[in-house]
Design a protein around this motif. Sequence first.
Motif, PDB file in Angstrom:
ATOM      1  N   ALA A   1       4.826  -8.302  -6.939  1.00 35.01           N
ATOM      2  CA  ALA A   1       3.499  -8.744  -6.210  1.00 35.01           C
ATOM      3  C   ALA A   1       2.361  -7.902  -6.476  1.00 35.01           C
ATOM      4  O   ALA A   1       2.592  -7.003  -6.627  1.00 35.01           O
ATOM      5  N   THR A   2       1.169  -8.443  -6.142  1.00 34.41           N
ATOM      6  CA  THR A   2      -0.081  -7.596  -6.445  1.00 34.41           C
ATOM      7  C   THR A   2      -1.037  -8.060  -5.271  1.00 34.41           C
ATOM      8  O   THR A   2      -0.755  -9.211  -4.617  1.00 34.41           O
ATOM      9  N   TRP A   3      -2.020  -7.295  -4.895  1.00 38.18           N
ATOM     10  CA  TRP A   3      -2.958  -7.382  -3.856  1.00 38.18           C
ATOM     11  C   TRP A   3      -4.231  -8.214  -4.560  1.00 38.18           C
ATOM     12  O   TRP A   3      -4.682  -7.710  -5.602  1.00 38.18           O
ATOM     13  N   THR A   4      -4.615  -9.017  -3.995  1.00 37.14           N
ATOM     14  CA  THR A   4      -6.239  -9.458  -4.446  1.00 37.14           C
ATOM     15  C   THR A   4      -6.911  -9.330  -2.791  1.00 37.14           C
ATOM     16  O   THR A   4      -6.740 -10.086  -2.165  1.00 37.14           O
ATOM     17  N   GLY A   5      -7.696  -8.254  -2.963  1.00 38.83           N
ATOM     18  CA  GLY A   5      -8.281  -8.064  -1.786  1.00 38.83           C
ATOM     19  C   GLY A   5      -7.190  -7.505  -0.657  1.00 38.83           C
ATOM     20  O   GLY A   5      -6.458  -6.755  -0.992  1.00 38.83           O
TER      21      GLY A   5
ATOM     22  N   ARG B   1      -0.774  -0.877   1.083  1.00 38.78           N
ATOM     23  CA  ARG B   1      -0.587  -1.720  -0.358  1.00 38.78           C
ATOM     24  C   ARG B   1       0.737  -1.461  -0.963  1.00 38.78           C
ATOM     25  O   ARG B   1       1.174  -2.360  -1.753  1.00 38.78           O
ATOM     26  N   TYR B   2       1.388  -0.463  -0.690  1.00 41.38           N
ATOM     27  CA  TYR B   2       2.896  -0.343  -1.163  1.00 41.38           C
ATOM     28  C   TYR B   2       3.747  -1.370  -0.694  1.00 41.38           C
ATOM     29  O   TYR B   2       4.713  -1.510  -1.237  1.00 41.38           O
ATOM     30  N   GLN B   3       3.323  -2.109   0.613  1.00 37.19           N
ATOM     31  CA  GLN B   3       4.236  -3.428   0.819  1.00 37.19           C
ATOM     32  C   GLN B   3       4.411  -4.368  -0.034  1.00 37.19           C
ATOM     33  O   GLN B   3       4.926  -5.284   0.218  1.00 37.19           O
ATOM     34  N   ALA B   4       3.243  -4.319  -1.208  1.00 38.77           N
ATOM     35  CA  ALA B   4       3.643  -5.305  -2.067  1.00 38.77           C
ATOM     36  C   ALA B   4       5.118  -5.352  -2.631  1.00 38.77           C
ATOM     37  O   ALA B   4       5.649  -6.574  -2.633  1.00 38.77           O
TER      38      ALA B   4
END
Length: 423
Positions: A222-226, A248-251
């Motif tokens: 998983a990755t963040w976008t915004g 963000r580590y929750q990804a």
Amino acid sequence: MSRYTEALRWLYGLESRGVKLGLDRVAEAARVRGNPEAKLAVVHVGGSNGKGSVATLVESVLRAAGYRTGQFASPHLHRYVERVKIDGRPLREAEVARRLESLRDDEALPELTFFEHTTLLAFEAFRDAGCDVVVLEVGLGGRLDATNIVTPEVSVITNVSLEHQRILGDTLAKIAREKAGIIKPGVPCVVGVRGQEARRPVRRRVARQAARALWIDRDFGATWTGNRLSARVRDHQWDGLRLGLRGRYQADNAACALGALDVLQSKGYDIDDEAISVGFRRARWPGRLEVHRGQPAFLFDAAHNAAGCQTLAAYLEEFAHDGRVALLFGAMEDKDHAAMLGAFDGLVDRVVYVKPEIRRAADPSALQEIREGAIARSVRDGLSRARRAAGPRGLVVVAGSIFVVAGARAIVKNLRSDPPIAM
């Protein structure tokens, strides 16, 4: 004294037996009690950090999908009843008291520890409530943890870092071997472990148990976008997911949760994308990157080891705030205090040390030798000192031990806690 308080006093009195890893006692006790764990469909979650987040995400999605859920976690934040939840709600005090009395009075049981009694109580509560799925968090390690008498639908190992080294081993490989002990013959597993040293013993366990494994970065991720999450498990892709958990580590935790849910789907569980979207958005895990707005603001995080402090520090770098930052910190004596405190270098203006109210707590004077800071007489005194240091526009970060977080959070939010019982 209420029945609940009296039952807890008896249970907490068992702390003198300490931590006794091994499955023989709890397996025999379960047999005496009719093997309640055998009636349960279980998602078994282990790892060094992120267990609670993964378990919370999986449980929230399953409940959104219409399943009756059980969730087992330890330790609790404020009240013992929080350890055992059904459909997201803690057991009632009266039920906990009744179940503890039943265990206490059963002369056929072997001599069990605090955690073993609690695990057995949870199994019986979940069975009697008719839970469709139970999300079971490992207490310590994995291979010899009392929860490991279950045969789950899927096993999850979130990650591996150095922790509990006196018990689990002094290298990543040794700790990973203990964590991998929850992998059962033929049972699918989801592996969020990175790094060859830690992966190697997990890979060997997977092969020996003939278990189908999903590996982070290869099979899922998983990755963040915004502020939205994009994730995949094999050929299934999700975009625009919102998480009710900060950081963000929750990804990685979300990806592990999706991996576990994918396994359940393959076994016939009806979990659609809407349930995943709703469950992720509704998920809450108190005391983990939890912000309380005020003057000053508070950030509570039960970062209990070096890896946890590093992820908290990474979040703190992104956290928008004005004014000074004060850290209220206390930890267990068997932790890498230098690495934990080093994570906050350059991020906090003042440190206040406090001793958690538990025998295994580190002496604040030893912490003070590592990093300069004030020593508080109690959590309440520590909060007062940290508030003054931060000022009305600043931020107080509370971390290092769940026991410090629990004490401070209860005071700041005026929450009910169980009566203090000598441990």
